[in-house]
Design an enzyme around this catalytic site. Sequence first.
Site, PDB file in Angstrom:
ATOM      1  CG  ASN A  11      -1.510   1.184   1.460  1.00  0.00           C
ATOM      2  OD1 ASN A  11      -1.900   2.074   0.421  1.00  0.00           O
ATOM      3  ND2 ASN A  11      -2.194   1.449   2.569  1.00  0.00           N
ATOM      4  CD1 TRP A  12       3.542   1.270  -2.698  1.00  0.00           C
ATOM      5  CD2 TRP A  12       3.904   2.975  -4.374  1.00  0.00           C
ATOM      6  NE1 TRP A  12       4.339   0.759  -3.579  1.00  0.00           N
ATOM      7  CE2 TRP A  12       4.699   1.745  -4.625  1.00  0.00           C
ATOM      8  CE3 TRP A  12       4.031   3.883  -5.190  1.00  0.00           C
ATOM      9  CZ2 TRP A  12       5.920   1.614  -5.768  1.00  0.00           C
ATOM     10  CZ3 TRP A  12       4.990   3.808  -6.439  1.00  0.00           C
ATOM     11  CH2 TRP A  12       5.726   2.546  -6.580  1.00  0.00           C
ATOM     12  CE  LYS A  13      -0.122   2.866   4.917  1.00  0.00           C
ATOM     13  NZ  LYS A  13       0.201   3.111   6.425  1.00  0.00           N
ATOM     14  CG  HIS A  95      -5.794   1.919   5.637  1.00  0.00           C
ATOM     15  ND1 HIS A  95      -5.096   2.602   6.221  1.00  0.00           N
ATOM     16  CD2 HIS A  95      -4.475   0.898   5.469  1.00  0.00           C
ATOM     17  CE1 HIS A  95      -3.798   2.407   6.998  1.00  0.00           C
ATOM     18  NE2 HIS A  95      -3.483   1.308   6.155  1.00  0.00           N
ATOM     19  CD  GLU A  97      -2.896   5.350   7.249  1.00  0.00           C
ATOM     20  OE1 GLU A  97      -2.590   5.323   5.985  1.00  0.00           O
ATOM     21  OE2 GLU A  97      -1.665   4.856   7.689  1.00  0.00           O
ATOM     22  CD  GLU A 165      -3.220  -2.639   7.675  1.00  0.00           C
ATOM     23  OE1 GLU A 165      -2.145  -2.876   7.230  1.00  0.00           O
ATOM     24  OE2 GLU A 165      -3.872  -1.617   7.339  1.00  0.00           O
ATOM     25  N   GLY A 171       3.012   2.072  10.973  1.00  0.00           N
ATOM     26  CA  GLY A 171       4.127   3.004  10.756  1.00  0.00           C
ATOM     27  C   GLY A 171       4.667   3.302  12.026  1.00  0.00           C
ATOM     28  CB  SER A 211       5.666  -2.170  11.874  1.00  0.00           C
ATOM     29  OG  SER A 211       5.067  -0.807  12.484  1.00  0.00           O
ATOM     30  N   GLY A 232       2.916  -1.175   4.280  1.00  0.00           N
ATOM     31  CA  GLY A 232       2.997   0.234   3.974  1.00  0.00           C
ATOM     32  C   GLY A 232       4.529   0.639   3.502  1.00  0.00           C
ATOM     33  N   GLY A 233       5.125   1.144   4.545  1.00  0.00           N
ATOM     34  CA  GLY A 233       6.288   1.768   4.272  1.00  0.00           C
ATOM     35  C   GLY A 233       7.566   1.026   3.394  1.00  0.00           C
TER      36      GLY A 233
HETATM   37  P1  PGA Z   1       3.171   0.016   7.626  1.00  0.00           P
HETATM   38  O1  PGA Z   1       1.535   0.482   7.111  1.00  0.00           O
HETATM   39  O2  PGA Z   1       3.747  -1.214   7.022  1.00  0.00           O
HETATM   40  O3  PGA Z   1       3.748   1.371   7.072  1.00  0.00           O
HETATM   41  O4  PGA Z   1       3.261   0.178   9.011  1.00  0.00           O
HETATM   42  C1  PGA Z   1       0.696  -0.868   6.895  1.00  0.00           C
HETATM   43  C2  PGA Z   1      -0.720  -0.400   6.381  1.00  0.00           C
HETATM   44  O5  PGA Z   1      -0.993   0.777   7.014  1.00  0.00           O
HETATM   45  O6  PGA Z   1      -1.060  -1.105   5.734  1.00  0.00           O
END
Ligand code: PGA
Length: 252
Positions: A11-13, A95, A97, A165, A171, A211, A232-233
């Site tokens: 997920n590149w957000k 998600h 967010e 999650e 993050g 993470s 994510g990251g």
């Molecule tokens: P992260 O994000 O790997 O940067 O913790 C995961 C996500 O939000 O899907």
Amino acid sequence: MTHRTKLAAGNWKMNGVWSGLSEVTSLMQAHPAPVCEVLLCPPATLLSRMSDMTVDSAIKTGGQDCHADKSGAHTGDISATMLSDAGAEYVILGHSERRADHGESDDDVRAKSRVAIENGLKVIVCVGETLGEREAANTLDIIGGQLAGSIPDIVTGENLVVAYEPIWAIGTGKIPTLGQIGEVHDFIRTTLEKRFGAGVGRSVRILYGGSVKPGNASEIFAVSNVDGALVGGAALKAEDFSPIIKALETSS
Ligand code: PGA
């Protein structure tokens, strides 16, 4: 035992511009024939181009959200049909967010999931508890409520993926213990089996997210009912995502 194809989803957000697509080229070169599914969900501006780039490769693309309506006067929003048209096979919905930044409720996520499935997309429905809920020992109640509210009745074992999650792990570099991950994943599996029957419930992939890094991926993938990761990251750079894909390919 039901066979579930493992899924490494990135997920590149709100990250990435055209120049960042070189990471996708590196990833395609490193994984010409992965033994798991590999998915990238870029920002909407890159989706069409990334889908074109990856069309002859094993890498699939997806969106990060869609509207609950098929079309209409919704400035700035994107529909499930548009995602499919841009080459997406999947969409991430609910998600944390989106839930936090845009006030999305379980009802919203269920409505979006329904329209996405009706338009041929596979949905990755996200659930997860806050740190306060975890500390108050409410995690399974929260997850149970989110599953009941966010997943429409029309799902099958093929078009639904659930991502667990924990919000406090996203993050932050913190992850739950392997026991805590296993407890929630087992609970999600049982809940899906009760609601949809054993056939569907056992076929749905359940991803862990929060993470996930090259250094912890293997141990997470060894936990029962972990069928992959939503990353994510560490999905932004091929050098980080690639070892996570390899860890998933070699997990039992
Ligand atoms: P992260 O994000 O790997 O940067 O913790 C995961 C996500 O939000 O899907």
